[in-house]
Design an enzyme around this catalytic site. Structure first.
Site: not given
Length: 263
Positions: A142, A155
């Site tokens: 990501s 995350y």
């Protein structure tokens, strides 16, 4: 005369294949001629892919947090389908929360999937690929791994760990013909993205806020003016897995429309 699809004869393992980016990766690999061992914690999505693509897709349930289960699946896959040429780590979860409110369980669960899962799968396939002198591992991370995001500490940290792990693995196995790269998407139109808009009654307005940016949350917009489609990410994965990227390893390819300004 055409040489045929560039991944013809290759076998790929894809985790998190049941929906979103994982589903798009399976579709792109099949389009380019690969056979795919499609895995997901929820069996329904990968079963649907097997129904759709027939013999090109084999569906199996898999919990990537279980190292023994991963090793057993990889061993079975190689025994029944043949040697794996490609592995794509897509399985991931997002539990958003400010750090001061983040629970131990959410932190541990995020790392169990996003980091430990990448370790389990990559270790299992890399030892086999290295023994054969060829192979490609691609981890979908990501852009949050490279820039701070409010409410996404677990995350972002788990994805950053997965990126560095994949680079270290790539360094170790490069001399044995195995390439390891990461693809780092930004906002992509998936169920995970839509979940972040769950409190919005106007999904179009929520998408515009992502594209335009949000000064209050210190978030830049997307210079290209659009949210990615899962296929945009899948195309990057296929490129890195293919021979067109034969001299690329330990690379982190951002697919975010310029959102991070490559910070």
């Amino acid at each position: 005369m055409s040489a045929g699809p560039e991944l013809a004869g290759r076998l790929a393992l894809v985790t998190g294949a049941g929906r979103g980016i994982g589903e798009a990766v399976v579709a792109a690999l099949v389009e380019h001629g690969a056979r795919v061992l499609a895995t997901d914690l929820a069996p329904e999505g990968v079963a649907a892919l097997a129904d759709k693509y027939g013999e090109q897709v084999t569906a199996r349930p898999l919990d990537v947090t279980d190292g023994a289960a991963v090793e057993a699946l990889v061993a079975e896959g190689e025994r029944t389908l043949g040697p794996l040429d490609i592995a794509v780590n897509v399985a991931g979860i997002l539990r958003s929360s400010d750090v001061v409110d983040l629970t131990d369980e959410d932190w541990a669960a995020t790392f169990a999937v996003n980091t430990n899962g990448v370790f389990h799968v990559s270790r299992s396939v890399a030892r086999r690929m290295a023994g054969r002198g060829r192979g490609s591992v691609v981890t979908v991370a990501s852009n949050a791994a490279g820039i701070p995001r409010a409410g996404m500490a677990a995350y972002a940290a788990s994805k950053a760990a997965a990126v560095m792990f994949t680079k270290c693995l790539g360094l170790e196995v490069a001399s044995r013909g195995v390439r390891c790269n990461t693809v780092s998407p930004g906002s992509t139109l998936t169920d995970m993205q839509r979940a972040l808009w769950a409190d919005s009654t106007d999904q179009a307005a929520a998408a515009r806020r992502v594209i335009e940016g949000d000064l209050a949350s210190h978030r830049t917009g997307i210079p290209l003016g659009r949210i990615a489609d899962p296929a945009d990410v899948a195309d990057a994965v296929v490129f890195l897995a293919s021979d067109r990227a034969r001299h690329i390893t330990m690379h982190d390819l951002y697919v975010d429309g310029g959102a991070t300004l490559r910070a």
